[in-house]
Each structure stands twice: as structure tokens, then as C-alpha cells.
Write a protein that holds these residues in place. Structure first.
Motif, PDB file in Angstrom:
ATOM      1  N   ASN A  95       0.818  -1.216   0.000  1.00 10.52           N
ATOM      2  CA  ASN A  95       0.000   0.000   0.000  1.00 10.52           C
ATOM      3  C   ASN A  95       0.854   1.269   0.000  1.00 10.52           C
ATOM      4  O   ASN A  95       0.390   2.336   0.406  1.00 10.52           O
ATOM      5  CB  ASN A  95      -0.930  -0.008   1.220  1.00 10.52           C
ATOM      6  N   MET A  96       2.102   1.157  -0.464  1.00  8.53           N
ATOM      7  CA  MET A  96       3.003   2.318  -0.501  1.00  8.53           C
ATOM      8  C   MET A  96       2.429   3.472  -1.305  1.00  8.53           C
ATOM      9  O   MET A  96       2.694   4.633  -1.006  1.00  8.53           O
ATOM     10  CB  MET A  96       4.350   1.934  -1.116  1.00  8.53           C
ATOM     11  N   ASP A  97       1.672   3.146  -2.339  1.00 13.98           N
ATOM     12  CA  ASP A  97       1.121   4.186  -3.210  1.00 13.98           C
ATOM     13  C   ASP A  97       0.091   5.064  -2.501  1.00 13.98           C
ATOM     14  O   ASP A  97      -0.262   6.129  -2.981  1.00 13.98           O
ATOM     15  CB  ASP A  97       0.515   3.555  -4.466  1.00 13.98           C
ATOM     16  N   LYS A  98      -0.351   4.652  -1.331  1.00 13.67           N
ATOM     17  CA  LYS A  98      -1.335   5.422  -0.568  1.00 13.67           C
ATOM     18  C   LYS A  98      -0.674   6.245   0.541  1.00 13.67           C
ATOM     19  O   LYS A  98      -1.353   6.890   1.325  1.00 13.67           O
ATOM     20  CB  LYS A  98      -2.386   4.485   0.013  1.00 13.67           C
ATOM     21  N   GLN A  99       0.659   6.195   0.622  1.00 14.91           N
ATOM     22  CA  GLN A  99       1.404   6.890   1.669  1.00 14.91           C
ATOM     23  C   GLN A  99       2.166   8.082   1.097  1.00 14.91           C
ATOM     24  O   GLN A  99       2.474   8.113  -0.091  1.00 14.91           O
ATOM     25  CB  GLN A  99       2.419   5.931   2.322  1.00 14.91           C
ATOM     26  N   LYS A 100       2.500   9.016   1.967  1.00 14.20           N
ATOM     27  CA  LYS A 100       3.361  10.132   1.565  1.00 14.20           C
ATOM     28  C   LYS A 100       4.811   9.674   1.680  1.00 14.20           C
ATOM     29  O   LYS A 100       5.204   9.096   2.681  1.00 14.20           O
ATOM     30  CB  LYS A 100       3.133  11.331   2.481  1.00 14.20           C
TER      31      LYS A 100
END
Length: 185
Positions: A95-100
Motif C-alpha cells: 500500500n506504498m502508493d497510498k502513503q506520503k
């Protein structure tokens, strides 16, 4: 990564840190089509080990040799807390794409997320990573280190740095296109 290690006569399973592939999908926008990035995610042993704290004057000799974790390049200390937290890494990274994401001073990238420990308390978990193009997929993501942020650590010479976030998809796109990733100001 070795599937199991023995520390202080107890076995620890490391299969959760096995290399894996994951696909990130960037949604279509008004100006660009949907993009798909197939990534290989690999972990360093720094996700479950630590080095002695030189700011506190520690050395390897301050730790029981039963806690020493040796590789060809270095000896570090098995860290029970890092090990427990590392079990959450595969799901976090999917879920890295949902993190800053942010840059470190050494141009590695990192993200910080708040996670709940087994005892119910919340901590900031910092994950440091680097990216490069891959022949096996689009982008190889290497997790250099991951650990709970030490709220008590303040280096005398280090000023608090204000960082601006950068999109994970910008990191992927520029890595894949071999473009320099500009550090946000």
C-alpha cells in the motif's frame, strides 16, 4: 533472506521478508492514462537488526554475542522490536502508493506511518527504501531499513528539517524512465 534464524537458542521465522512482486496501478487522470508498475520488493536485514547506538557510546561488546547477526559485510544486533514490526512490512509495502514519501539527506526515500503495536499503543514506523530500474520487472524497491521512530533521539548538530512529500508514482515513473528525481523544496 534466510527462512529461519536462531537467536539466543530460539528460532525466528523470516519468511515474511522474502522477496516478492507487487503491481501498483496509477489511476487514469484527465491528462494521463492508467499506468501499471510491476515491482520487485526486497528487504535488508536492517529491518530486524540494529547497530550499536554510537551516540550513547555503545559497541557490539555491549550486547550478548547470542544477539549478534553476522553477514559477509557486517555484524549487527538482532532487535526483537524491529523483528516484530517487520512482520507488518509486506502489507504496508503493498500500500506504498497510498502513503506520503519523503527524501532523506542521503537521497534515499522514506515513508512514515502510524501503526499499532501488539500492546495497543501507536508508534511512527519509518521505512527507508531505494529504487532502481530492473530487468526482471519495472522497478526494484529495496527496503534499506525499517524501525520505530525514536521520539527521544535528538542529534545536537541536526536541525529539524521540513520536508515536502513526493508522490510514490512520481518516484516509480521517474525511476522507470531513468529521469533524475528532483527533491521537493
Amino acid at each position: 533472506m534466510t527462512k529461519k534464524i536462531k537467536i539466543n537458542e530460539k528460532g525466528y521465522d523470516l519468511s515474511h521478508l522474502d522477496v516478492f512482486y507487487h503491481t501498483f496501478i496509477q489511476n487514469e487522470t484527465k491528462t494521463s492514462n492508467q499506468k501499471t508498475y510491476r515491482c520487485l520488493i526486497e528487504f535488508s536485514h536492517h529491518c530486524f537488526t540494529k547497530s550499536p547506538n554510537i551516540h550513547k557510546g555503545e559497541t557490539l561488546n555491549d550486547y550478548d554475542t547470542m544477539l549478534h547477526y553476522k553477514t559477509e559485510k557486517e555484524t549487527r544486533i538482532f532487535d526483537y522490536d524491529r523483528y516484530e514490526l517487520s512482520k507488518k512490512l509486506p502489507e504496508i509495502l503493498k500500500n506504498m502508493d497510498k502513503q506520503k514519501c519523503f527524501f532523506t539527506s542521503a537521497d534515499d526515500k522514506f515513508l512514515t506511518i502510524s501503526i499499532q503495536r501488539l500492546d495497543g499503543t501507536f508508534i511512527d514506523y519509518e521505512i527507508y527504501f531505494s529504487l532502481k530500474r530492473s530487468k526482471k520487472c519495472d522497478v526494484h524497491i529495496f527496503i534499506n531499513s525499517a524501525y520505530a521512530k525514536d521520539v527521544n533521539y535528538k542529534h545536537k548538530e541536526r536541525k529539524q528539517i521540513r520536508r515536502k512529500p513526493i508522490s510514490f508514482f512520481v518516484l516509480l515513473k521517474n525511476t522507470l524512465e531513468n529521469k533524475k528525481i528532483k527533491r521537493p523544496k
